[in-house]
Design an enzyme around this catalytic site. Sequence first.
Site, PDB file in Angstrom:
ATOM      1  CG  HIS A  72      -1.909  42.712  14.623  1.00  0.00           C
ATOM      2  ND1 HIS A  72      -2.142  41.071  13.661  1.00  0.00           N
ATOM      3  CD2 HIS A  72      -0.959  43.422  14.012  1.00  0.00           C
ATOM      4  CE1 HIS A  72      -0.193  41.699  13.809  1.00  0.00           C
ATOM      5  NE2 HIS A  72      -0.573  42.943  13.848  1.00  0.00           N
ATOM      6  CE1 TYR A 201      -3.537  32.670  14.393  1.00  0.00           C
ATOM      7  CE2 TYR A 201      -2.995  30.266  16.205  1.00  0.00           C
ATOM      8  CZ  TYR A 201      -3.146  32.164  15.716  1.00  0.00           C
ATOM      9  OH  TYR A 201      -2.475  33.095  16.719  1.00  0.00           O
ATOM     10  N   PRO A 293      -0.545  27.121  23.244  1.00  0.00           N
ATOM     11  CG  PRO A 293       2.145  27.475  21.830  1.00  0.00           C
ATOM     12  CD  PRO A 293       0.594  26.612  22.906  1.00  0.00           C
ATOM     13  CE  LYS A 297      -8.204  33.210  23.785  1.00  0.00           C
ATOM     14  NZ  LYS A 297      -8.333  34.680  22.939  1.00  0.00           N
ATOM     15  CE1 TYR A 385      -5.415  34.165  18.067  1.00  0.00           C
ATOM     16  CE2 TYR A 385      -5.925  36.096  17.043  1.00  0.00           C
ATOM     17  CZ  TYR A 385      -5.044  35.139  17.084  1.00  0.00           C
ATOM     18  OH  TYR A 385      -3.755  35.352  17.081  1.00  0.00           O
TER      19      TYR A 385
HETATM   20  P1  RFL Z   1       5.976  32.332  33.989  1.00  0.00           P
HETATM   21  O1  RFL Z   1       6.581  33.443  32.668  1.00  0.00           O
HETATM   22  O2  RFL Z   1       6.484  31.214  34.030  1.00  0.00           O
HETATM   23  O3  RFL Z   1       6.570  33.395  35.328  1.00  0.00           O
HETATM   24  C1  RFL Z   1       7.044  32.420  36.521  1.00  0.00           C
HETATM   25  C2  RFL Z   1       8.548  32.766  37.130  1.00  0.00           C
HETATM   26  O4  RFL Z   1       8.556  32.784  38.448  1.00  0.00           O
HETATM   27  C3  RFL Z   1      10.098  32.171  38.785  1.00  0.00           C
HETATM   28  N1  RFL Z   1      10.137  30.915  39.293  1.00  0.00           N
HETATM   29  C4  RFL Z   1      10.114  30.891  41.113  1.00  0.00           C
HETATM   30  N2  RFL Z   1      10.688  32.516  41.189  1.00  0.00           N
HETATM   31  C5  RFL Z   1      10.855  31.488  42.707  1.00  0.00           C
HETATM   32  N3  RFL Z   1      10.994  30.644  43.276  1.00  0.00           N
HETATM   33  C6  RFL Z   1      10.638  29.416  42.068  1.00  0.00           C
HETATM   34  N4  RFL Z   1      10.590  28.059  42.714  1.00  0.00           N
HETATM   35  C7  RFL Z   1      10.405  29.621  41.009  1.00  0.00           C
HETATM   36  N5  RFL Z   1       9.636  28.554  40.244  1.00  0.00           N
HETATM   37  C8  RFL Z   1       9.311  29.692  38.592  1.00  0.00           C
HETATM   38  C9  RFL Z   1      10.275  31.636  37.104  1.00  0.00           C
HETATM   39  O5  RFL Z   1      11.284  31.910  36.947  1.00  0.00           O
HETATM   40  C10 RFL Z   1       9.787  33.052  36.236  1.00  0.00           C
HETATM   41  O6  RFL Z   1       9.967  33.788  35.435  1.00  0.00           O
HETATM   42  O7  RFL Z   1       4.582  32.386  34.068  1.00  0.00           O
HETATM   43  P2  RFL Z   1       3.465  33.898  34.472  1.00  0.00           P
HETATM   44  O8  RFL Z   1       3.855  34.799  34.888  1.00  0.00           O
HETATM   45  O9  RFL Z   1       2.886  32.845  34.619  1.00  0.00           O
HETATM   46  O10 RFL Z   1       3.416  34.492  32.610  1.00  0.00           O
HETATM   47  C11 RFL Z   1       2.429  33.079  32.127  1.00  0.00           C
HETATM   48  C12 RFL Z   1       3.279  33.466  30.858  1.00  0.00           C
HETATM   49  O11 RFL Z   1       4.626  33.865  30.101  1.00  0.00           O
HETATM   50  C13 RFL Z   1       3.143  32.587  29.583  1.00  0.00           C
HETATM   51  O12 RFL Z   1       1.676  32.365  29.240  1.00  0.00           O
HETATM   52  C14 RFL Z   1       2.770  33.067  27.921  1.00  0.00           C
HETATM   53  O13 RFL Z   1       4.332  32.765  27.534  1.00  0.00           O
HETATM   54  C15 RFL Z   1       2.142  31.708  27.307  1.00  0.00           C
HETATM   55  N6  RFL Z   1       2.219  32.138  25.292  1.00  0.00           N
HETATM   56  C16 RFL Z   1       1.408  33.057  24.733  1.00  0.00           C
HETATM   57  N7  RFL Z   1       0.836  33.717  25.901  1.00  0.00           N
HETATM   58  C17 RFL Z   1      -0.571  34.854  25.219  1.00  0.00           C
HETATM   59  O14 RFL Z   1      -1.297  35.058  26.138  1.00  0.00           O
HETATM   60  N8  RFL Z   1      -0.298  34.370  24.455  1.00  0.00           N
HETATM   61  C18 RFL Z   1       1.049  34.577  23.260  1.00  0.00           C
HETATM   62  O15 RFL Z   1       0.569  34.705  21.521  1.00  0.00           O
HETATM   63  C19 RFL Z   1       1.680  33.059  23.639  1.00  0.00           C
HETATM   64  N9  RFL Z   1       2.312  32.416  23.247  1.00  0.00           N
HETATM   65  C20 RFL Z   1       3.557  31.668  24.722  1.00  0.00           C
HETATM   66  C21 RFL Z   1       2.970  31.878  23.714  1.00  0.00           C
HETATM   67  C22 RFL Z   1       4.398  30.118  25.303  1.00  0.00           C
HETATM   68  C23 RFL Z   1       5.028  29.980  24.682  1.00  0.00           C
HETATM   69  N10 RFL Z   1       5.937  29.071  25.238  1.00  0.00           N
HETATM   70  C24 RFL Z   1       7.554  28.922  25.275  1.00  0.00           C
HETATM   71  C25 RFL Z   1       5.900  27.831  26.459  1.00  0.00           C
HETATM   72  C26 RFL Z   1       3.804  31.156  22.505  1.00  0.00           C
HETATM   73  C27 RFL Z   1       5.111  30.162  23.445  1.00  0.00           C
HETATM   74  C28 RFL Z   1       6.146  29.215  22.394  1.00  0.00           C
HETATM   75  C1  PHB Z   2       4.177  34.557  19.062  1.00  0.00           C
HETATM   76  O1  PHB Z   2       4.131  35.735  18.604  1.00  0.00           O
HETATM   77  O2  PHB Z   2       4.545  34.233  20.194  1.00  0.00           O
HETATM   78  C2  PHB Z   2       2.322  33.695  19.466  1.00  0.00           C
HETATM   79  C3  PHB Z   2       1.306  34.697  18.412  1.00  0.00           C
HETATM   80  C4  PHB Z   2      -0.110  33.927  18.539  1.00  0.00           C
HETATM   81  C5  PHB Z   2      -0.218  32.898  18.954  1.00  0.00           C
HETATM   82  C6  PHB Z   2       1.066  32.509  19.822  1.00  0.00           C
HETATM   83  C7  PHB Z   2       2.537  32.722  19.672  1.00  0.00           C
HETATM   84  O3  PHB Z   2      -1.305  31.909  18.765  1.00  0.00           O
END
Ligand code: RFL
Ligand code: PHB
Length: 394
Positions: A72, A201, A293, A297, A385
């Site tokens: 993109h 957005y 989110p 990032k 971004y």
């Molecule tokens: P995670 O993915 O939470 O993984 C942590 C892992 O640790 C395990 N765990 C344990 N294991 C052993 N012992 C324990 N006591 C433990 N406690 C926990 C868990 O089961 C899990 O498997 O963290 P990590 O690896 O640091 O990754 C971070 C990302 O997951 C997170 O920052 C992103 O998903 C955030 N995010 C987005 N980030 C982007 O860069 N671009 C995006 O478009 C974006 N969209 C989003 C998002 C997060 C969202 N939510 C649901 C919070 C959209 C959403 C809706």
């Molecule tokens: C997503 O596709 O899940 C997504 C994309 C952009 C964002 C957050 C989440 O800023």
Amino acid sequence: MRVQVAIVGGGPAGHLLGQLLYKAGIDAVIIERQTGDYVLGRIRAGVLEQVCIDLMDEAGVGKRMHAEGLVHGGFDMLFKGERHRIDMNRLTGGKNLMVYGQTEVTRDLMDARKAAGLTTIYEASNVTVHDFDTAKPRVRYEKDGQTHEIECDFIAGCDGFHGVCRASAPRSAIREYEKIYPFGWLGILSNTPPVHEELIYANSPRGFALCSQRSPTRSRYYLQVPLTDKVEDWSDEAFWQELRLRLDPEARAKLVTGPSIEKSIAPLRSFVTEPMRFGRMFLAGDAAHIVPPTGAKGLNLAATDVKYLSSALIEFYQDKTEAGIDNYSERCLRRIWRAERFSWWFTGLMHRFPENGEIGQKFQEAELDYLIHSEAGARSVAENYVGLPLNFGE
Ligand code: RFL
Ligand code: PHB
């Protein structure tokens, strides 16, 4: 068991770290609380910055991402009923983003780990971390009714926001900064073609909406909802109806709806832990920080923490220097605060805050109007971004 690095948490951060260490000949084990399928079932991020793409390549797992990921070069901002494109590619001198789901990133890393015969301990319960203030840290866990212990040189706390590693750091040595937003994001995943080729957005009078995607046949949409709402309150039909009302006429007409294959509500939070190192234990990813989110990032920051941590550990083992380790926390935190600032600002710009009154609304509109008509304003949005370079400000 004895390893050089014990990685607590098998999400994207833990798996990427495992793979980068493996490539450098460093022996690591991953200890994960859930099953692999559970980890892959969490629908989260969708947008990868160039630094994250480069890291997937460096880890040797970029093939499917390049084949299936969607490049993109811009995104739309919708306000006062009209859409305006931020031409990220032009404004940043040729930079792009890749739409490729976190699930796929994690799956590619898990597959590579399995193919290399590396150990991941799934369904490890009651994980505890010990003696990280000495040269011989240990990780203990229970599995199948037995207690196990891993001796290691270092512990990597990649266990997310609710993990055990940050919680085990001495309270006197840790400082936490937090802001909780007064709304959440209701997200839906559906096997329908995306409403637009790029992301939209939307700042609408009914609240924020985001049109995202995973592939040409799979869409991801979000709505700003009150924190009091429950997923059960939202039928698919109610979701689509509300989304339509938050879009412009063209998008409304183009929107293809269908049954949801996932629906969840995520709270929005800004959170940073300082420092990110406690003796021989390091925090990385969501274990140390959370961004709302809006700026996409979170995963990208997790990936850059892991880049800095793997480089520091490789320097430790190969060059016998602790400089990278000593510098880890400070280096990460500079990048993290920049992304936190942008995510907080973009969240404030695009969401509805009734508590700020009509004047707050007017300020938002004036800022959006400025940003889309000013080359300097639009470039600042695009530059942040798309993601600042790894060596920014160094
Ligand atoms: P995670 O993915 O939470 O993984 C942590 C892992 O640790 C395990 N765990 C344990 N294991 C052993 N012992 C324990 N006591 C433990 N406690 C926990 C868990 O089961 C899990 O498997 O963290 P990590 O690896 O640091 O990754 C971070 C990302 O997951 C997170 O920052 C992103 O998903 C955030 N995010 C987005 N980030 C982007 O860069 N671009 C995006 O478009 C974006 N969209 C989003 C998002 C997060 C969202 N939510 C649901 C919070 C959209 C959403 C809706
Ligand atoms: C997503 O596709 O899940 C997504 C994309 C952009 C964002 C957050 C989440 O800023």
